[in-house]
Design a protein around this motif. Structure first.
Motif, PDB file in Angstrom:
ATOM      1  N   GLN A 177      15.271  -2.004  -4.049  1.00 29.15           N
ATOM      2  CA  GLN A 177      14.333  -3.046  -4.478  1.00 29.15           C
ATOM      3  C   GLN A 177      14.361  -4.226  -3.511  1.00 29.15           C
ATOM      4  O   GLN A 177      13.309  -4.764  -3.141  1.00 29.15           O
ATOM      5  CB  GLN A 177      14.679  -3.502  -5.893  1.00 29.15           C
ATOM      6  CG  GLN A 177      13.674  -4.495  -6.468  1.00 29.15           C
ATOM      7  CD  GLN A 177      13.927  -4.774  -7.943  1.00 29.15           C
ATOM      8  OE1 GLN A 177      14.852  -4.242  -8.537  1.00 29.15           O
ATOM      9  NE2 GLN A 177      13.094  -5.615  -8.536  1.00 29.15           N
ATOM     10  N   ASP A 233       9.717   2.199  -0.276  1.00 24.88           N
ATOM     11  CA  ASP A 233       9.140   3.258  -1.110  1.00 24.88           C
ATOM     12  C   ASP A 233       9.902   4.543  -0.792  1.00 24.88           C
ATOM     13  O   ASP A 233       9.657   5.189   0.234  1.00 24.88           O
ATOM     14  CB  ASP A 233       7.653   3.420  -0.802  1.00 24.88           C
ATOM     15  CG  ASP A 233       6.983   4.457  -1.715  1.00 24.88           C
ATOM     16  OD1 ASP A 233       7.708   5.214  -2.397  1.00 24.88           O
ATOM     17  OD2 ASP A 233       5.739   4.514  -1.734  1.00 24.88           O
ATOM     18  N   THR A 244       9.837   7.383  -2.191  1.00 26.47           N
ATOM     19  CA  THR A 244       9.164   8.647  -2.498  1.00 26.47           C
ATOM     20  C   THR A 244       8.438   9.220  -1.284  1.00 26.47           C
ATOM     21  O   THR A 244       8.075  10.397  -1.272  1.00 26.47           O
ATOM     22  CB  THR A 244       8.153   8.453  -3.640  1.00 26.47           C
ATOM     23  OG1 THR A 244       7.109   7.562  -3.209  1.00 26.47           O
ATOM     24  CG2 THR A 244       8.830   7.877  -4.872  1.00 26.47           C
ATOM     25  N   LYS A 245       8.244   8.424  -0.262  1.00 24.83           N
ATOM     26  CA  LYS A 245       7.508   8.876   0.916  1.00 24.83           C
ATOM     27  C   LYS A 245       8.389   9.739   1.810  1.00 24.83           C
ATOM     28  O   LYS A 245       9.612   9.545   1.880  1.00 24.83           O
ATOM     29  CB  LYS A 245       6.986   7.679   1.711  1.00 24.83           C
ATOM     30  CG  LYS A 245       5.851   6.937   1.039  1.00 24.83           C
ATOM     31  CD  LYS A 245       5.316   5.832   1.942  1.00 24.83           C
ATOM     32  CE  LYS A 245       4.116   5.141   1.310  1.00 24.83           C
ATOM     33  NZ  LYS A 245       3.592   4.077   2.193  1.00 24.83           N
ATOM     34  N   ASN A 271      11.134   0.949   8.442  1.00 24.20           N
ATOM     35  CA  ASN A 271      11.491   1.654   7.207  1.00 24.20           C
ATOM     36  C   ASN A 271      12.632   2.641   7.430  1.00 24.20           C
ATOM     37  O   ASN A 271      13.449   2.860   6.529  1.00 24.20           O
ATOM     38  CB  ASN A 271      10.265   2.365   6.632  1.00 24.20           C
ATOM     39  CG  ASN A 271       9.358   1.415   5.869  1.00 24.20           C
ATOM     40  OD1 ASN A 271       9.810   0.411   5.322  1.00 24.20           O
ATOM     41  ND2 ASN A 271       8.073   1.717   5.839  1.00 24.20           N
TER      42      ASN A 271
END
Length: 299
Positions: A119, A124, A126-127, A136
């Protein structure tokens, strides 16, 4: 005196005829954040890869937790977490799957702390990793590292690709490690990042550590910026040997002064009737650039 967590004594590394590390001597103590700074190509990553047992040293001594970094690499790795400056991930796994896999490799599990880190870093999970930007990919490695219950954390240019907001999140979690008594070795060329977090600093140049110490200890190597307005003509101040970059606009002058000569310059200014004075202490960037160029000029 407690044994250092990391100890490098006259470490050397050669690649054929090229000597990447000539003389690297430094220590990282328990509960300390140590900043390892230098430009690209100075030997930061080679030093860290030698520490991790990825490269075998050509000479000198290198230990972590008192163990030889090459012979005892497996034992050492159970107690440390590492994030490189360029992270490559399995392209067909999601970010969350990679985080869990990295944790499992180190005998750790996904926890509430892991969820809080996901958080905080706004990732993300899920990617698929193949869709991730460099920033990222760095987040995945940082979340896994901060989720790991280690005694030593080694970060080699860890915020490469992160935006300023995420850099601040990284710094927050490094400070939390320090509060928890963990040791951190942080290699970076972002001097402001090092200045905010590190207890001590080591400067590496062309494979040699040329200075180590706390920022306060090293302030004498740099200059303080002075802006002052006087009631009398202050132009004579520019003749002082400790004064550099002198500019004058009417009765206001600006200049840099060698920090160890600050008292001498202020004594010379006092009879001129000081009306306003602003002093800006040297930053780590000032210190680094002056000291690094000073060493180049002597070589």
């Amino acid at each position: 005196m407690a044994q250092p967590v990391v100890s490098l004594q006259h470490l050397q590394k050669r690649f054929g005829h090229f000597q990447a590390l000539k003389d690297v001597t430094l220590t990282v103590n328990a509960g300390e954040v140590f900043g390892f700074i230098g430009p690209n190509g100075a030997g930061k990553s080679t030093t860290i890869r030698t520490l991790l047992g990825i490269l075998k040293k050509s000479g000198g001594e290198a230990t972590i937790f008192g163990k030889d970094v090459w012979q005892d690499a497996v034992w050492i790795h159970k107690r440390l977490a590492y994030v490189p400056g360029d992270v490559y991930l399995w392209p067909n796994l999601s970010g969350g799957e990679v985080i869990d896999f990295l944790l499992k490799l180190n005998g750790q599990r996904h926890s509430a702390a892991t969820d809080a880190l996901i958080q905080d870093f706004a990732l993300d999970v899920t990617k698929k990793c193949r869709t991730y930007s460099k920033g990222n990919r760095q987040k995945v490695a940082l979340i896994a590292a901060f989720s790991t219950a280690a005694d030593l954390y080694i970060f080699d240019e860890p915020t490469s690709g992160l935006d300023p907001l995420m850099e601040a999140v990284f710094q927050k979690h490094v400070r939390a490690l320090k509060t928890a008594g963990k040791s951190v070795l942080l290699s970076s060329h972002i001097l402001s990042e090092v200045e905010r977090m590190c207890d001590r600093i080591g400067i590496i140049r062309a494979g040699e550590v040329i200075e180590t110490g706390s920022l306060a200890d090293m302030r004498h190597l740099s200059r303080t910026q002075i802006k002052v307005t006087t009631s009398q003509d202050p132009s004579a101040i520019q003749q002082l040997a400790a004064v550099h970059g002198f500019t004058q606009t009417g009765s206001q002058i600006s200049f840099a002064v060698d920090s160890e000569q600050l008292n001498t310059v202020l004594t010379a200014l006092t009879p001129l009737g000081i009306q306003q004075l602003q002093s800006t202490p040297p930053t780590l960037e000032d210190l680094f650039l002056r000291y690094y160029h000073q060493q180049e000029a002597q070589s």
